[in-house]
Design an enzyme around this catalytic site. Structure first.
Site, PDB file in Angstrom:
ATOM      1  N   VAL A   1       1.187  -3.788   3.820  1.00 55.38           N
ATOM      2  CA  VAL A   1       1.167  -5.089   4.503  1.00 55.38           C
ATOM      3  C   VAL A   1       2.387  -5.954   4.193  1.00 55.38           C
ATOM      4  CG1 VAL A   1      -1.335  -5.272   4.880  1.00 55.38           C
ATOM      5  CG2 VAL A   1      -0.336  -6.149   2.758  1.00 55.38           C
TER       6      VAL A   1
ATOM      7  N   TYR B   1      -4.163   3.804   8.203  1.00 52.91           N
ATOM      8  CA  TYR B   1      -5.524   3.285   8.401  1.00 52.91           C
ATOM      9  C   TYR B   1      -6.072   3.660   9.772  1.00 52.91           C
ATOM     10  CZ  TYR B   1      -3.486   0.831   4.562  1.00 52.91           C
ATOM     11  OH  TYR B   1      -2.832   0.560   3.411  1.00 52.91           O
TER      12      TYR B   1
ATOM     13  N   SER C   1       0.796  -1.239   0.000  1.00 48.29           N
ATOM     14  CA  SER C   1       0.000   0.000   0.000  1.00 48.29           C
ATOM     15  C   SER C   1       0.823   1.281   0.000  1.00 48.29           C
ATOM     16  CB  SER C   1      -0.937   0.007   1.202  1.00 48.29           C
ATOM     17  OG  SER C   1      -2.007  -0.862   0.957  1.00 48.29           O
TER      18      SER C   1
ATOM     19  N   LYS D   1       0.351   3.491  -2.902  1.00 50.90           N
ATOM     20  CA  LYS D   1      -0.810   4.387  -3.031  1.00 50.90           C
ATOM     21  C   LYS D   1      -0.408   5.860  -2.982  1.00 50.90           C
ATOM     22  CE  LYS D   1      -3.850   0.814  -1.122  1.00 50.90           C
ATOM     23  NZ  LYS D   1      -4.459   0.259   0.096  1.00 50.90           N
TER      24      LYS D   1
ATOM     25  N   TYR E   1      -4.111  -2.261  -9.822  1.00 51.07           N
ATOM     26  CA  TYR E   1      -3.962  -2.207  -8.357  1.00 51.07           C
ATOM     27  C   TYR E   1      -3.044  -3.331  -7.844  1.00 51.07           C
ATOM     28  CZ  TYR E   1      -5.068  -2.400  -3.412  1.00 51.07           C
ATOM     29  OH  TYR E   1      -4.943  -2.440  -2.052  1.00 51.07           O
TER      30      TYR E   1
HETATM   31  N1  GLN Z   1      -2.379  -5.481  -1.640  1.00 53.78           N
HETATM   32  C1  GLN Z   1      -2.904  -5.300  -0.313  1.00 53.78           C
HETATM   33  C2  GLN Z   1      -4.401  -5.510  -0.308  1.00 53.78           C
HETATM   34  O1  GLN Z   1      -5.028  -5.055  -1.194  1.00 53.78           O
HETATM   35  C3  GLN Z   1      -2.544  -3.936   0.156  1.00 53.78           C
HETATM   36  C4  GLN Z   1      -3.056  -3.628   1.535  1.00 53.78           C
HETATM   37  C5  GLN Z   1      -2.056  -2.925   2.374  1.00 53.78           C
HETATM   38  O2  GLN Z   1      -0.860  -2.899   2.113  1.00 53.78           O
HETATM   39  N2  GLN Z   1      -2.530  -2.388   3.455  1.00 53.78           N
HETATM   40  O3  GLN Z   1      -4.957  -6.099   0.554  1.00 53.78           O
END
Ligand code: GLN
Length: 306
Positions: free
Chosen positions: A260, A242, A63, A66, A190
């Protein structure tokens, strides 16, 4: 102060915490990552690079990507992007479906999964997924000043095979008329952006423009205007972790974005960019030891936006 010695000391201090987190089990290719890895890199606006641990080992940035796709989408749409995505912390998990339903397909912010999927939809305007994926990869290679930045296709495939929640989010968005492109195209982009594979050094280097008013201080490249850099930093501070964003602002006090894969990019305005990596996650899906390391580093250096 000797930055390298500080980072090495912090790497030792967090060692006992490495086993406390849990690697992301829901993406099979990430579940196999060695939880004892730890890397940290600081790149200053003067070009000093300091590292400790596994700072040269590539990991899945997930993420954190992003931040970079948001930067590209703002370049496409400008402030019109905010008609499709909010700018409030979600207070919910990164892949929450309930909130999206209640709020009629307008994601709370660009850093939760639903918001990032809308961002990919913006990037897909008039272009096939392959060219958007190449654009994102090229952008990261330019920002990192390193053509070896790559996408791990196995991770992308693994996410696609098990990405039921992301498919659900994308279909919800489509049901509310919030996707202009097919769900499959938005998710192809994505999953590939999440599968970008970078080292701590490459990631900190790529984020450096956000520490320097939108201009890469080492190459002079104008990535975004200063006002936009300030706003991306504001979103990182308020939404980058988050439902732990408030706690991270309290403990660390710097704009940051987690993934993650266990990575975190943190920005010290006018001074430096930091990337830390430790695959074990806390309950909010943020790197457990990585957060502790940033807390120690920010306190030791007196780095805070407050
Ligand atoms: N690729 C992960 C997902 O879509 C990204 C989520 C994350 O890094 N928080 O669940």
């Amino acid at each position: 102060m000797d930055l390298t010695a500080t980072l090495q000391r912090i790497a030792e201090q967090v060692r006992p915490h490495l086993a406390e987190g849990k690697v992301a089990g829901y993406i099979p290719a990430l579940a196999r990552v060695d939880p004892s890895k730890f890397g940290i890199a600081v790149v200053t606006v003067d070009g000093e690079v300091a590292t400790a641990g596994d700072a040269l080992v590539p990991f899945s940035i997930q993420s954190i990507s992003k931040v970079f796709t948001l930067t590209l989408a703002l370049g496409e749409l400008g402030n019109d992007l905010w008609k499709r995505i909010g700018r409030e912390p979600s207070g919910s998990s990164f892949n929450s479906i309930v909130q999206l339903e209640r709020e009629h397909g307008i994601p709370r912010n660009p850093f939760i999964n639903a918001g990032a999927i809308v961002v990919t939809d913006v990037l897909l305007e008039g272009r096939p997924p392959e060219s958007v994926i190449n654009e994102i990869l090229g952008f990261l290679q330019r920002l990192a000043d390193d053509p070896t930045v790559s996408i791990d296709d196995e991770v992308a495939r693994s996410e696609a095979e098990t990405g039921h929640r992301n498919f659900s989010l994308a279909h919800f968005l489509a049901a509310f008329g919030q996707l202009k492109n097919p769900v499959e195209s938005a998710l192809a982009v994505y999953f590939h952006q999440c599968a970008l594979s970078m080292t701590c050094v490459q990631l900190a280097r790529a984020g450096l423009f956000l520490s320097a008013g939108g201009r890469d201080p080492l190459t002079g490249l104008e990535v975004v205007l200063p006002e936009r850099a300030r706003r991306i930093n504001a979103l990182m501070l308020t939404c980058g972790h988050y439902d732990a964003s408030g706690d991270v602002a309290f403990r660390i006090g710097l704009p940051g974005k987690s993934g993650v894969g266990g990575g975190i990019l943190a920005i010290v305005p006018r001074k430096a960019a930091i990337a830390v990596w430790s695959p074990g996650l806390n309950a909010n899906g943020n790197s457990h030891a990585g957060t502790i390391a940033l807390e120690l580093l920010a306190a030791e250096m007196g780095w805070s936006v407050f």
